[in-house]
Design a protein around this motif. Structure first.
Motif, PDB file in Angstrom:
ATOM      1  N   MET A  17       0.831  -1.201   0.000  1.00 13.46           N
ATOM      2  CA  MET A  17       0.000   0.000   0.000  1.00 13.46           C
ATOM      3  C   MET A  17       0.874   1.263   0.000  1.00 13.46           C
ATOM      4  SD  MET A  17      -3.412  -0.639   2.145  1.00 13.46           S
ATOM      5  CE  MET A  17      -4.492  -2.032   1.882  1.00 13.46           C
ATOM      6  N   ALA A  41     -11.385 -11.028  -2.902  1.00  8.41           N
ATOM      7  CA  ALA A  41     -10.543 -11.104  -4.097  1.00  8.41           C
ATOM      8  C   ALA A  41     -10.962 -12.239  -5.027  1.00  8.41           C
ATOM      9  CB  ALA A  41      -9.081 -11.274  -3.680  1.00  8.41           C
ATOM     10  N   ASN A  85     -10.040  -7.045   1.944  1.00  5.93           N
ATOM     11  CA  ASN A  85      -9.003  -8.066   1.865  1.00  5.93           C
ATOM     12  C   ASN A  85      -9.285  -9.176   2.872  1.00  5.93           C
ATOM     13  OD1 ASN A  85      -7.378  -6.985  -0.191  1.00  5.93           O
ATOM     14  ND2 ASN A  85      -6.566  -5.469   1.243  1.00  5.93           N
ATOM     15  N   ASP A 108      -5.374 -15.671  -7.016  1.00  8.22           N
ATOM     16  CA  ASP A 108      -6.501 -14.728  -7.010  1.00  8.22           C
ATOM     17  C   ASP A 108      -6.736 -14.034  -5.673  1.00  8.22           C
ATOM     18  OD1 ASP A 108      -7.328 -15.101  -9.739  1.00  8.22           O
ATOM     19  OD2 ASP A 108      -7.904 -17.128  -9.150  1.00  8.22           O
ATOM     20  N   ARG A 155      -5.521 -11.030  -1.210  1.00 11.71           N
ATOM     21  CA  ARG A 155      -5.583  -9.583  -1.302  1.00 11.71           C
ATOM     22  C   ARG A 155      -6.220  -9.173  -2.627  1.00 11.71           C
ATOM     23  NH1 ARG A 155      -1.681  -6.674   2.160  1.00 11.71           N
ATOM     24  NH2 ARG A 155      -2.391  -4.526   1.963  1.00 11.71           N
ATOM     25  N   ALA A 156      -7.107  -8.201  -2.600  1.00 11.12           N
ATOM     26  CA  ALA A 156      -7.725  -7.703  -3.836  1.00 11.12           C
ATOM     27  C   ALA A 156      -6.728  -6.804  -4.558  1.00 11.12           C
ATOM     28  CB  ALA A 156      -8.995  -6.925  -3.505  1.00 11.12           C
ATOM     29  N   THR A 157      -6.479  -7.074  -5.818  1.00 11.47           N
ATOM     30  CA  THR A 157      -5.498  -6.257  -6.543  1.00 11.47           C
ATOM     31  C   THR A 157      -6.096  -5.520  -7.739  1.00 11.47           C
ATOM     32  OG1 THR A 157      -4.879  -8.199  -7.843  1.00 11.47           O
ATOM     33  CG2 THR A 157      -3.549  -7.727  -5.887  1.00 11.47           C
ATOM     34  N   TYR A 158      -7.336  -5.851  -8.114  1.00  9.03           N
ATOM     35  CA  TYR A 158      -7.947  -5.178  -9.263  1.00  9.03           C
ATOM     36  C   TYR A 158      -9.462  -5.327  -9.188  1.00  9.03           C
ATOM     37  CZ  TYR A 158      -8.592  -9.873 -11.112  1.00  9.03           C
ATOM     38  OH  TYR A 158      -8.976 -11.181 -11.257  1.00  9.03           O
ATOM     39  N   SER A 189      -8.978  -2.993   4.472  1.00  9.09           N
ATOM     40  CA  SER A 189      -8.331  -4.063   5.230  1.00  9.09           C
ATOM     41  C   SER A 189      -8.783  -3.858   6.658  1.00  9.09           C
ATOM     42  CB  SER A 189      -6.802  -3.938   5.168  1.00  9.09           C
ATOM     43  OG  SER A 189      -6.343  -4.223   3.878  1.00  9.09           O
ATOM     44  N   ARG A 219      -9.680   3.336  -5.658  1.00  2.77           N
ATOM     45  CA  ARG A 219      -9.006   2.968  -6.904  1.00  2.77           C
ATOM     46  C   ARG A 219      -9.637   3.711  -8.086  1.00  2.77           C
ATOM     47  NH1 ARG A 219      -5.879  -1.603  -8.451  1.00  2.77           N
ATOM     48  NH2 ARG A 219      -5.984  -2.004 -10.696  1.00  2.77           N
ATOM     49  N   ASP A 230      -0.430  -5.674   6.105  1.00  3.55           N
ATOM     50  CA  ASP A 230       0.397  -6.565   5.286  1.00  3.55           C
ATOM     51  C   ASP A 230       0.599  -7.908   5.974  1.00  3.55           C
ATOM     52  OD1 ASP A 230       0.637  -4.711   3.317  1.00  3.55           O
ATOM     53  OD2 ASP A 230       2.619  -3.975   3.924  1.00  3.55           O
ATOM     54  N   SER A 272      -2.337 -10.163   5.644  1.00  2.66           N
ATOM     55  CA  SER A 272      -2.436 -10.764   4.309  1.00  2.66           C
ATOM     56  C   SER A 272      -1.458 -11.931   4.182  1.00  2.66           C
ATOM     57  CB  SER A 272      -2.136  -9.728   3.235  1.00  2.66           C
ATOM     58  OG  SER A 272      -3.234  -8.867   3.082  1.00  2.66           O
TER      59      SER A 272
END
Lengths: 369, 277
Positions: free
Chosen positions: A1, A122, A158, A173, A176-179, A186, A197, A222, A225
């Motif tokens: 982050m 995610a 997350n 996948d 953690r959500a990345t997109y 969190s 985002r 972190d 996760s």
């Protein structure tokens, strides 16, 4: 982050819900119904499953409440966000017949307002990406799906408490959500790390009582996760099992798993990427109109492979093989990746506890053909 | 955006009983602008909708240059087709299409052609045969092979007799069970393969019918030295949406409705003949 990460006190989540409502969104979030966590309409944070955790194992799902202050300390329940884009039942069109027998066809327009889903994981974002590919990325696009998809705002959370059935780390996948989200949270013990985002997400965020997250809070996020990855014990034997599966179409395991499989279709009902649906006509009682309706279908039903007088996949071994070779194999050619996002729902919600990762390993070995 | 699932009203112009279980519906869209805009290629199919009952995928039998009427030859076998069988001239149904990829007619030009059909598989290839016969000079030797279970199932006898008169054209018919005055072969269609006339270097084979029959044709042609790229098959599966969404016609990484129904053998050889797919 990054520096963009803010911190929101636990009660501040109510401001987010109100901000969404003010922006015209109907809000949906996780809550408890019939002993499971499902997504449903939400207007207050008190409706969230605060203090609840889940225990999942093959064929098992149990909730329990303790003094945990968190609202998202659980892994996904049976319901994905799929029904909010690919409706379980939807009228496609209506035919009207007049007394002379002439027919008129009218389009059924899906008229939904803006919808915000809070708590998306995610794995379900990955599933949404795949469903988008199926319904929208090739012509013709599906009008009902498109209408719902365009109105969607997603607040991801997350995942910090994967279930024993989860394996999103192995499919790449999660946790953690990345997109694919507008805002991501969190959850920490006293509040949330929050990051926007999309433009919409950033705008909403600007109206919330946040403050910059501290280094300690970021490290805590972190660490959780990392722990969520470390806690996952299940995995698929490789990212692309297409060759391994199709090289083993006569493997003895298909017959073996068929002795346990009830062919009930629960796995396909809870799978966030399964897209099969059946169409049927529903004539009105007065005989003047008939609705053409689609409903989720399953490749485990007898009717799924019916063709002029016979059922192509007459036995369970063939149906299980159809499902697994498609989900973990053919999807790569069709949509550029596996159709499995590691959510583990098919394992928990299988009444006899069939474990997809175990079957894949038995058939594919280490994943090499 | 137009709804891809929405049918258009069509009128039954004529209903022809072809055999005890086969019938042809000759259709025309009631909206002239829809009818005028409609284009299809041999091998493609339409979704026919019977009011209050449902839809069924049916291949188009007409020649694309017959702009007046769309023919669909149907076997009365299920809920929808039995209902369609009861229709008469003047009745209205819904039609949407055309769907899928048809036969490789451009590829076939200047080449020898073998068309093999079995059972009731003749409908999807009749349009291709008509197409070739009307443009006969563009193709090499033409072989038309049709196998039926019972001589009763053999329809369109006049057409086959007419095709037989065309230059450089061979028509071979077989019935597993003959009947009095049956002028063709009694036995399997495969018994007739030795009579085929083609140059294996320039032949294209198009087939349609039960997969077991097509398997035999593929094996025979491969043994003759015909390459996988020159073998074309029309496949059938349950189809409900016809646009690659509903999942019923999933065939490995293909959707039969959208990527087919006509496939080059090369593209489906890994799965072709595997029971359960």
């Amino acid at each position: 982050m990054t520096d963009a990460v803010q911190y929101l006190e636990r009660d501040g989540l109510q401001d987010l819900i109100q901000g969404l409502q003010k922006a015209g969104y109907h809000c949906v979030g996780p809550q408890i119904r019939d002993g499971a966590i499902v997504y449903d309409s939400i207007s207050h944070v008190d409706q969230l499953p605060r203090g609840y955790s889940d225990h999942q194992s093959p064929g098992q799902y149990r909730l329990q409440q303790d003094d945990n202050p968190r609202c998202f300390a659980w892994a996904n329940g049976p319901q994905a966000i799929k029904p909010y884009v690919f409706a379980a039942e939807e009228t496609l069109w209506r035919s009207l017949r007049d007394t002379a027998g002439e027919l008129q066809f009218t389009e059924h327009v899906v008229d939904v307002g803006p919808l915000a889903i809070i708590g998306v994981r995610a794995c379900d974002l990955a599933a949404l990406y795949l469903q988008d590919k199926h319904f929208l990325h090739a012509e013709p696009r599906d009008p009902g799906y498109l209408a719902r998809r365009q109105q969607l705002l997603l607040v991801a959370v997350n995942c910090t408490h994967p279930a024993a059935t989860c394996f999103c780390a192995s499919t790449g996948d999660g946790p953690r959500a990345t997109y694919g989200y507008d805002i991501v949270l969190s959850e920490l013990d006293a509040g949330y790390l929050i990051e926007g985002r999309s433009q919409q997400g950033l705008t909403l965020l600007a109206g919330l009582p946040t403050r910059p997250a501290t280094q300690g809070q970021l490290e805590q996020g972190d660490e959780e996760s990392h722990q969520a990855v470390a806690h996952q014990t299940r995995r698929l034997p490789g990212h692309n099992l297409k060759q391994a599966l199709f090289a083993n179409l006569n493997h003895a395991r298909w017959e073996e798993v068929a002795k346990r499989c009830l062919s009930c279709g629960n796995c396909t009902a809870v799978c966030p990427t399964c897209f099969c649906h059946a169409e049927q006509d529903r004539p009105a009682l007065d005989g003047t109109s008939s609705d053409h309706v689609r409903q989720w279908d399953s490749c485990f039903t007898q009717g799924h492979s019916y063709i002029h007088g016979f059922t192509l996949r007459a036995n369970t071994a063939q149906r299980y093989r159809q499902w697994l070779t498609h989900k973990l194999g053919s999807w790569h050619d069709q949509y550029g990746r596996s159709g499995c996002v590691g959510c583990g729902r098919c394992i928990s919600w299988c009444p006899v506890g069939i474990d997809l990762t175990e079957e894949a390993a038995a058939i594919c070995g280490d994943g090499e053909p | 955006m137009t709804n891809p699932y929405l049918p258009y009203e069509a009128e039954v112009i004529e209903r022809i009983q072809e055999s005890p279980t086969l019938f042809t519906l000759r259709l025309r869209f009631t909206d002239p602008s829809v009818h005028d805009a409609y284009r299809f290629a041999p091998g493609q199919f339409n979704m026919l909708y019977l009011y209050g009952v449902g839809e069924v995928p049916i291949s188009i039998v007409s020649d694309p240059i017959d702009e007046q009427i769309l023919d669909h030859t149907i076997r009365s076998v299920g809920r929808v087709t039995r209902g369609l069988s009861d229709l008469q001239a003047g009745d209205r149904i819904g039609v949407r299409g055309p769907y899928g990829r048809g036969w490789p007619l451009t590829v076939a030009e200047q080449r020898d052609v073998v068309v093999v059909t079995g059972g009731l598989g003749c409908a999807p290839v009749v349009s291709v045969i008509n197409y070739i016969m009307r443009r006969r000079e563009r193709f090499g030797t033409v072989n038309i092979v049709q196998g039926v279970k019972h001589a009763d199932d053999f329809i369109w006898r006049e057409r086959y007799e007419q095709w037989q008169q065309a230059p450089d054209t061979k028509v071979l018919i077989a019935a597993d069970l003959g009947m009095p005055l049956w002028p063709w072969h009694v036995g399997h269609v495969t018994d007739l393969f030795d009579e085929l006339q083609f140059d294996r270097e320039r032949v294209i084979v198009m087939m349609c019918g039960p997969e077991g029959m097509m398997r035999v044709v593929v094996n025979h042609m491969q043994a003759q030295g015909v390459g996988d790229d020159d073998l074309w098959l029309s496949m059938e599966r349950n189809m409900q949406c016809a646009v690659g969404h509903c999942g019923h016609c999933q065939y490995g990484d293909k959707f039969i409705c959208k990527d087919g129904p006509v496939f080059c053998y090369r593209d489906i050889r890994n799965l072709f003949g595997v029971k359960g797919f």
